[in-house]
Design a protein around this motif. Structure first.
Motif, PDB file in Angstrom:
ATOM      1  N   UNK A 772       0.845  -1.352   0.005  1.00  0.00           N
ATOM      2  CA  UNK A 772      -0.125   0.058  -0.004  1.00  0.00           C
ATOM      3  C   UNK A 772       0.825   1.331  -0.093  1.00  0.00           C
ATOM      4  N   UNK A 773       0.496   2.093  -1.180  1.00  0.00           N
ATOM      5  CA  UNK A 773       1.617   3.310  -1.117  1.00  0.00           C
ATOM      6  C   UNK A 773       1.299   4.141   0.058  1.00  0.00           C
ATOM      7  N   UNK A 774       0.257   4.428   0.843  1.00  0.00           N
ATOM      8  CA  UNK A 774       0.062   5.067   1.702  1.00  0.00           C
ATOM      9  C   UNK A 774       0.831   4.694   3.036  1.00  0.00           C
ATOM     10  N   UNK A 775       1.134   3.345   3.062  1.00  0.00           N
ATOM     11  CA  UNK A 775       1.854   3.012   3.921  1.00  0.00           C
ATOM     12  C   UNK A 775       3.456   2.612   3.825  1.00  0.00           C
ATOM     13  N   UNK A 776       3.760   3.500   2.842  1.00  0.00           N
ATOM     14  CA  UNK A 776       5.182   3.318   2.271  1.00  0.00           C
ATOM     15  C   UNK A 776       6.170   3.983   3.434  1.00  0.00           C
ATOM     16  N   UNK A 777       7.208   3.577   3.503  1.00  0.00           N
ATOM     17  CA  UNK A 777       8.017   4.202   4.251  1.00  0.00           C
ATOM     18  C   UNK A 777       8.922   5.761   3.672  1.00  0.00           C
ATOM     19  N   UNK A 778       8.571   5.642   2.285  1.00  0.00           N
ATOM     20  CA  UNK A 778       8.990   6.732   1.401  1.00  0.00           C
ATOM     21  C   UNK A 778       8.266   7.885   2.204  1.00  0.00           C
ATOM     22  N   UNK A 779       6.887   7.827   2.590  1.00  0.00           N
ATOM     23  CA  UNK A 779       6.476   8.945   3.194  1.00  0.00           C
ATOM     24  C   UNK A 779       7.109   9.852   4.083  1.00  0.00           C
ATOM     25  N   UNK A 780       7.689   8.870   5.138  1.00  0.00           N
ATOM     26  CA  UNK A 780       8.604   9.624   6.040  1.00  0.00           C
ATOM     27  C   UNK A 780       9.609  10.503   5.644  1.00  0.00           C
ATOM     28  N   UNK A 781      10.138  10.276   4.529  1.00  0.00           N
ATOM     29  CA  UNK A 781      10.859  11.362   3.835  1.00  0.00           C
ATOM     30  C   UNK A 781      10.578  12.557   3.180  1.00  0.00           C
ATOM     31  N   UNK A 782       9.100  12.632   3.150  1.00  0.00           N
ATOM     32  CA  UNK A 782       8.375  13.658   2.639  1.00  0.00           C
ATOM     33  C   UNK A 782       7.723  14.702   3.583  1.00  0.00           C
ATOM     34  N   UNK A 783       8.075  14.459   4.771  1.00  0.00           N
ATOM     35  CA  UNK A 783       7.304  15.065   5.708  1.00  0.00           C
ATOM     36  C   UNK A 783       7.949  16.463   5.785  1.00  0.00           C
ATOM     37  N   UNK A 784       9.259  16.937   5.548  1.00  0.00           N
ATOM     38  CA  UNK A 784       9.551  18.211   5.600  1.00  0.00           C
ATOM     39  C   UNK A 784       8.575  19.139   4.610  1.00  0.00           C
ATOM     40  N   UNK A 785       8.132  18.662   3.442  1.00  0.00           N
ATOM     41  CA  UNK A 785       7.379  19.394   2.628  1.00  0.00           C
ATOM     42  C   UNK A 785       6.337  19.921   2.977  1.00  0.00           C
ATOM     43  N   UNK A 786       5.823  19.250   4.204  1.00  0.00           N
ATOM     44  CA  UNK A 786       4.388  19.468   4.978  1.00  0.00           C
ATOM     45  C   UNK A 786       3.290  19.700   3.740  1.00  0.00           C
ATOM     46  N   UNK A 787       3.261  18.843   3.114  1.00  0.00           N
ATOM     47  CA  UNK A 787       2.123  18.775   1.924  1.00  0.00           C
ATOM     48  C   UNK A 787       1.115  18.161   2.840  1.00  0.00           C
ATOM     49  N   UNK A 788      -0.272  18.220   2.350  1.00  0.00           N
ATOM     50  CA  UNK A 788      -1.320  17.719   3.241  1.00  0.00           C
ATOM     51  C   UNK A 788      -1.462  16.225   2.711  1.00  0.00           C
ATOM     52  N   UNK A 789      -0.736  15.939   1.549  1.00  0.00           N
ATOM     53  CA  UNK A 789      -1.106  14.488   1.223  1.00  0.00           C
ATOM     54  C   UNK A 789       0.670  14.315   0.965  1.00  0.00           C
ATOM     55  N   UNK A 790       1.327  14.121   1.919  1.00  0.00           N
ATOM     56  CA  UNK A 790       2.800  13.730   1.677  1.00  0.00           C
ATOM     57  C   UNK A 790       3.084  12.428   1.343  1.00  0.00           C
ATOM     58  N   UNK A 791       2.156  11.575   1.151  1.00  0.00           N
ATOM     59  CA  UNK A 791       2.704  10.195   0.429  1.00  0.00           C
ATOM     60  C   UNK A 791       2.916  10.297  -1.034  1.00  0.00           C
ATOM     61  N   UNK A 792       2.236  10.937  -1.648  1.00  0.00           N
ATOM     62  CA  UNK A 792       2.222  10.920  -3.104  1.00  0.00           C
ATOM     63  C   UNK A 792       2.771  12.284  -3.640  1.00  0.00           C
ATOM     64  N   UNK A 793       3.741  12.335  -4.335  1.00  0.00           N
ATOM     65  CA  UNK A 793       4.062  13.555  -5.084  1.00  0.00           C
ATOM     66  C   UNK A 793       3.111  13.837  -6.327  1.00  0.00           C
ATOM     67  N   UNK A 794       3.058  15.003  -6.665  1.00  0.00           N
ATOM     68  CA  UNK A 794       2.463  15.154  -7.893  1.00  0.00           C
ATOM     69  C   UNK A 794       3.498  15.183  -8.884  1.00  0.00           C
ATOM     70  N   UNK A 795       2.995  14.622 -10.062  1.00  0.00           N
ATOM     71  CA  UNK A 795       4.004  14.751 -11.232  1.00  0.00           C
ATOM     72  C   UNK A 795       4.176  16.119 -11.795  1.00  0.00           C
ATOM     73  N   UNK A 796       3.273  16.901 -11.558  1.00  0.00           N
ATOM     74  CA  UNK A 796       3.383  18.203 -12.215  1.00  0.00           C
ATOM     75  C   UNK A 796       4.396  19.108 -11.413  1.00  0.00           C
TER      76      UNK A 796
END
Lengths: 964, 238
Positions: A772-796
């Protein structure tokens, strides 16, 4: 005027006498009327006279009126015309239907001159005064019934009355005990009319009346006569020319002591009359008269009957019975009969009929004309035979009637027997000799020609005439037994009576001479067959042998098979090929064996065929004893092996198996049948009498069945005995199934348990969990961006720096295909391609024509071109770059658990060197490899949940952002 | 319809005749006891209605017409038992013989109207009784008695209605036979008493007793009749 005066004077002179005459006629009215009552005849006798008649004789008309009960009730008017003489007393009688004692009657009369000599004077006189006729004045105090006695003919009507002085009440009259209706004529008279009265008895019918207040029973006897019938069959004849005897049938007897009938015979030519004493015949003396015209008159009180008969005496001659009948010159075949007839005069020729009776029937009949004594010779008579000769005669010229028969019995003389005796034999060879039993049938009367005194048996050895022996056998023997040396003999049998010897009956007895019609075949096979019963005999036929035959002999025993043989035979001619054997000894239901012999020209008998038959077949008396074998749940076998078909009262044609069960339908092979007791069942016919077992199949387990096996012959089937019960066994299939299934269940159960225990392993092996992507550990790396949906980056949000194609699959050679090589898209910094350093490596299966090594549980997607316009983030003129938006490692543990590093394709924000990895912001893990990411064309296959997950991932890529 | 009863009666009479020997006219047996026995038997025989009355009723159709009940004995037509007992022997025999006359005439008329051998046979019976009476009278000891009055009542019985028709004659014949059987029964009783007496004896005529007993029916014990005897029809004379 003078002529007129003269005419007037003349007219007056003529009119005066006439008017005087007229006035005298009116005065001449009937006077002195008197009435007399005759009770016996129920009649009124009227007497009157006419006074002052103008002529001594005058034709007058009278009118008589009769009233009943009162003068105004006129019941009878009669006009009577007669010639009246001076001072004559005139009489008239009137008969009353009602007895005169029943009512008072009144009579009056008037008259007028009715003479044709004076046609102008026809005026009725005045009526006389009423004269009363009162018979009731004679009555006594007791009531009476009138008339006192009555005689009537059957079928008449009778009127009766019951008269009393007193006023009547409830009068009941009965005739022979039966009440009859009536009416009250007046208070003193009760009238009854009996219609169509019938004869009851000679002593008359009893009629009486009684009423409540008076217990006397006055009555009368009504004597009813039967209607006299016309004589029938009136006929006259003479037998001796001296007396005529006339006979007739008087019909039913109508005579009684009250109504005796009389019969008279009147002959019109002679005018003679004769009273006949007898009811049905009368005699008349014949004289010289030849033609007679008779009238027979029969009469009684009420009626006369006449019949007439006209005839010539010569046509009515009935000769008397011939006499002196005798037989003369009687020999064995001839006899002469003589007789005498009563004389009828010289002019009469008699025709006599002669008959000869033998054995109860007419054997000869002849007509003989004679004048006096007659005779006739019979020829062609049978010797030693009793006959009865008889004769009768009638007049030849005018046949009227035969006389009675006159007869005489006689017997012809004996002659030698005309026929050889019918002989048969029974041969029993013994050691060195032959025991021969000879049988012969007694000659019939027509053959014996007299009483047979003895038989003669002559034997001689074949081809040795000198060895002849004679054995006289006295009558009435019908056989003898001989013991002969050897079995080759010729035997001759003759019958002798007092007049001679019959022709000889000859036969030859020889041992082992073989079949004469099949030389050399000494043991010819004798055919055996069945004979057909005819009810009173047995019919059989046989095939004639090929050679000449003198005749045939059918031999049988006249008793049942197990009884001593009472040998019988029947000799048949050479043309016979069939016969019906009849015997009084034949009994229905008994089997008889017949042997058919052919007689060869050498007079030897050879057995041709054997026959078995019944004179009349009967239905089997008993049913076979049936045993039940092989009883199973669906069948059983019936067996009656010990049933002897040969010992039955008829040829067994087969068997009938009756079966009864609870089922409505019959078993296959069975048909519906109705038993004599009207119960329904099923039956099966067995046409082979030798089949003595029968298997009943297709039964229900544990079911109740009843059966009956009965044989049948031509006459019918065996007795309707009680059915035998049988119950089928339990069904065997469940046990079999248990035996088969149980060994199979245990391994299956074991396998199931094993699978359950190892299910985790199997799951991991075959169906690993998708991370499950939402449970990916990668999400922990995106925390600094403080995105409301930090688990997935937008391609744009990502600006690629460089796109490097490591391997281009479109121009691969065949050798490269054979050696698959993964194509990878390396996301590298733009302009920097300093070899493969640490970074993320995507395996792009879209560009790989061969399926990757997905392993046994992986899907096998097929490449397909991307639809146009489905533009995305990565497009190039060479094709669509479609990368899965997620990375996963097959066989890895779920996201978060495994140390998987997921790095999104992002451009380093500051680095301008395309070959240098953006390590400034991302600290990449050692190079990871994606193996199963591939683009799955939509609609290629039904998407499994995992496949949906793939599509979902693709759409995420297209949309450029997460949807949820 | 009536033939079977008449034939049956004829058969009965014929069988009985085999055991009875009525004296033939002009030939009297010598034994008075035998004659007495024969008379007694004949009287007993003729007392039964099936010998005459029942065939008569059958032949005349009286039963069918409902007139059999009218067959009552005309009072005084025949002497009563008491009257017979009161008579001397000669008078009794004379009375017995005289009373047979009307019945014989009736049988003669019947033979003409409805001929049947039964009437002839019954007539022979009655003539046999007469002959036996005659013979028995000859054997009675002593001088002949003076003939006394035979009727049971003084005077003569009332005559039947004048000029009776056939219907009345039928009923009259029926009544006559009814009385006749009753009379035969009484005569049989008297003859039975004679038989039981020690010997023939002459009894004097007793007019007084005859008068006294003329109107009563005897009440003494009836002689034992035969098993098939029937009671006479109608009513006893009063």
């Amino acid at each position: 005027m003078a002529p007129v005066a003269v005419f007037q004077a003349a007219f007056l002179l003529a009119w005066l006498p006439l008017s005087t005459y007229q006035s005298e006629a009116v005065l001449s009215e009937p006077l002195s009327l008197s009435v007399h009552i005759n009770s016996t005849q129920q009649s009124l006798h009227l007497k009157w006279s006419v006074h002052n008649m103008t002529h001594p004789e005058l034709q007058m008309a009278f009118q008589i009126e009769i009233s009943r009960m009162n003068k105004s009730n006129v019941i009878w008017v009669e006009n009577y015309t007669t010639t009246v003489h001076q001072d004559q007393t005139l009489r008239r009688m009137w008969k009353s239907e009602l007895p005169l004692e029943c009512a008072t009657h009144f009579v009056r009369i008037r008259g007028k001159e009715d003479d044709p000599r004076m046609p102008q004077r026809r005026v009725w006189s005045s009526w006389s005064s009423w004269v009363k006729a009162d018979a009731q004045s004679w009555l006594g105090p007791d009531p009476l019934v009138f008339p006192k006695e009555k005689q009537v003919e059957e079928g008449s009507d009778v009127t009766l009355c019951y008269v009393s002085r007193h006023v009547q009440s409830h009068v009941v009259c009965t005739l022979n005990g039966i009440p009859v209706p009536g009416e009250q004529l007046d208070p003193h008279v009760f009238v009854v009319t009996l219609r169509n009265i019938s004869f009851v008895r000679n002593t008359g019918s009893n009629f009486f009346c009684e009423e409540d207040r008076n217990h006397t029973q006055p009555g009368l006897v009504i004597f009813v006569a039967k209607v006299l019938e016309e004589p029938k069959g009136f006929s006259c004849e003479t037998r001796d020319w001296k007396t005529l005897n006339c006979t007739w049938d008087p019909g039913s007897d109508t005579d009684s002591w009250k109504f005796p009938s009389q019969r008279n015979l009147f002959e019109s030519f002679s005018g003679k009359n004769q009273s006949c004493e007898q009811k049905n015949w009368c005699s008349w003396q014949v004289d010289s008269q030849k033609i007679y015209n008779f009238t027979l008159l029969a009469k009684n009180v009420f009626r006369e009957r006449r019949v007439t008969l006209l005839f010539h005496l010569a046509h009515r001659v009935h000769p008397m019975t011939p006499f002196n009948v005798a037989l003369k010159r009687v020999s064995a075949t001839n006899a002469t009969m003589t007789w005498t007839v009563h004389p009828l005069g010289n002019n009469f020729t008699l025709l006599c009929q002669v008959e000869l009776h033998g054995e109860g029937r007419v054997v000869q009949q002849h007509n003989v004309s004679t004048w006096g004594n007659g005779q006739y010779s019979f020829r062609g008579l049978a010797p030693a035979t009793e006959y009865r000769a008889r004769v009768r005669c009638a007049t030849a010229q005018h046949f009227w009637k035969w006389s009675e028969w006159a007869d005489q019995e006689f017997s012809t003389l004996q002659a030698a027997p005309s026929t050889a005796p019918d002989v048969w034999r029974s041969v029993r060879p013994t050691l060195g000799s032959c025991n021969v039993t000879l049988f012969w049938k007694p000659l019939s009367r027509s053959q014996a020609h007299g009483e047979i005194q003895f038989y003669t048996v002559a034997t001689e050895l074949l081809h040795t005439p000198s060895s002849s022996q004679l054995f006289p056998i006295p009558s009435p023997a019908n056989g003898t037994e001989l013991s002969l040396d050897g079995c080759s003999h010729q035997i001759r049998v003759t019958a002798s009576n007092g007049a001679g010897t019959s022709p000889a009956s000859m036969m030859v007895i020889a041992r082992d001479l073989g079949d004469p019609w099949n030389p050399g075949n000494q043991t010819a096979e004798v055919k055996e067959g069945r004979a057909q019963g005819t009810g009173d005999g047995v019919s059989m036929s046989w095939k004639p042998p090929p050679g000449n035959v003198l005749g045939y002999v059918v031999e049988w025993c006249d008793g049942p098979q197990d009884s001593p043989c009472d040998l019988r035979w029947e000799s048949l001619g050479p043309n016979a090929t069939s016969t019906v054997i009849k015997s009084d000894a034949f009994r229905p239901g008994v089997q008889y064996n017949f042997r058919i012999y052919g007689i060869s020209p050498e007079r030897m008998a050879y057995l041709l065929e054997r026959k078995t038959g019944y004179s009349q077949e009967l239905a089997p008396a008993d049913n076979p004893h049936v045993t039940v074998n092989n009883l199973t749940s669906h069948s059983f076998t019936l067996s009656w092996e010990d049933y002897a078909t040969d010992a039955q009262p008829g040829f067994i044609r087969g068997y009938r198996v009756y079966l009864r069960s609870q089922a409505e339908q019959c078993l296959p092979g069975f048909t519906k049948a109705v038993l004599p007791d009207n119960t329904a069942c099923c039956k099966h016919d067995i046409d082979n009498p030798e089949q003595k077992t029968f298997m009943v199949k297709n039964l229900q387990p544990e079911s109740f069945y009843e059966f009956l096996v009965t044989p049948h012959t031509r006459a019918g089937e065996g007795p309707a005995q009680a059915f035998t019960n049988v119950i089928t066994t339990r069904d065997q299939h469940p046990r079999v199934l248990i035996r088969i299934l149980l060994p199979m269940v245990f391994p299956l159960l074991l396998l199931t348990i094993l699978c359950y225990v190892k299910s985790q392993w199997i799951k991991e092996t075959c169906y690993p969990d998708i991370p499950d992507p939402h449970k990916s550990s990668v999400l922990s790396l995106l925390k600094p961006k403080e995105s409301p949906h930090p688990s997935i980056m937008s391609v744009r949000d990502c600006v690629p720096d460089a796109l490097e194609v490591v391997n281009k699959a479109a121009r691969r050679s065949l050798a490269e295909v054979e050696r698959p090589k993964h194509d990878y898209l390396h996301l590298l910094p733009t302009g920097s391609s300093a070899g493969l350093g640490p970074g993320i490596c995507f395996e792009n299966l879209t560009y790989n024509q061969a399926a990757p090594d997905a392993g046994p549980c992986g899907p096998s997607p097929a490449p397909h071109p991307a639809p146009p316009g489905q533009g995305g983030l990565l497009t190039s003129p060479g094709g669509l770059l479609r990368s899965p938006s997620y990375v996963n490692s097959p066989g890895e543990s779920p996201a978060g658990e495994a140390p998987l590093n997921y790095v999104s394709q992002v451009a380093p924000p500051t680095s301008g060197h395309k070959d240098s990895p953006p390590t400034a912001l991302l600290e990449l893990a050692p190079r990871s490899e994606y193996r199963t990411q591939m683009a799955v064309p939509p609609g290629l296959a039904s998407p499994t949940p995992d496949e949906k997950s793939h599509l979902w991932a693709v759409s995420l890529l297209d949309a450029g952002g997460p949807r949820r | 319809m009536w033939a079977p009863p008449v034939r049956r009666t004829l058969l009965i009479l014929t069988l009985r005749l085999l055991f009875l020997h009525p004296a033939a006219p002009g030939a009297c047996p010598g034994s008075s006891q035998e004659l007495l026995t024969q008379l007694w038997k004949l009287a007993n025989l003729m007392q039964h209605p099936d010998s005459l009355l029942e065939p008569y009723i059958q032949v005349q159709g009286l039963e069918e017409s409902g007139l059999a009940g009218s067959c009552r004995e005309r009072p005084g037509a025949f002497p009563s038992l008491q009257a017979l007992r009161a008579l001397g022997r000669r008078a009794f025999l004379r009375t017995l013989s005289a009373q047979l006359g009307p019945v014989l005439r009736l049988l003669a008329a019947l033979q003409q109207e409805a001929p049947d051998p039964a009437w002839e046979e019954a007539g022979r019976y009655l003539l046999g009784i007469r002959n036996n009476v005659h013979c028995l009278a000859l054997l009675l000891p002593g001088p002949p008695e003076t003939p006394g009055p035979t009727p049971a009542r003084p005077g003569t019985p009332p005559p039947p209605p004048a000029a009776p028709n056939s219907f009345a004659r039928k009923l009259e014949g029926c009544r006559l036979l009814q009385g006749f059987h009753r009379f035969m029964h009484a005569a049989g009783q008297v003859l039975g008493e004679w038989r039981a007496a020690p010997g023939p004896r002459s009894r004097r005529h007793s007019p007084r007793r005859a008068v006294r007993g003329g109107g009563r029916r005897p009440r003494g014990r009836q002689p034992p009749g035969r098993g098939r005897r029937r009671e006479p029809r109608g009513q006893p004379p009063r």
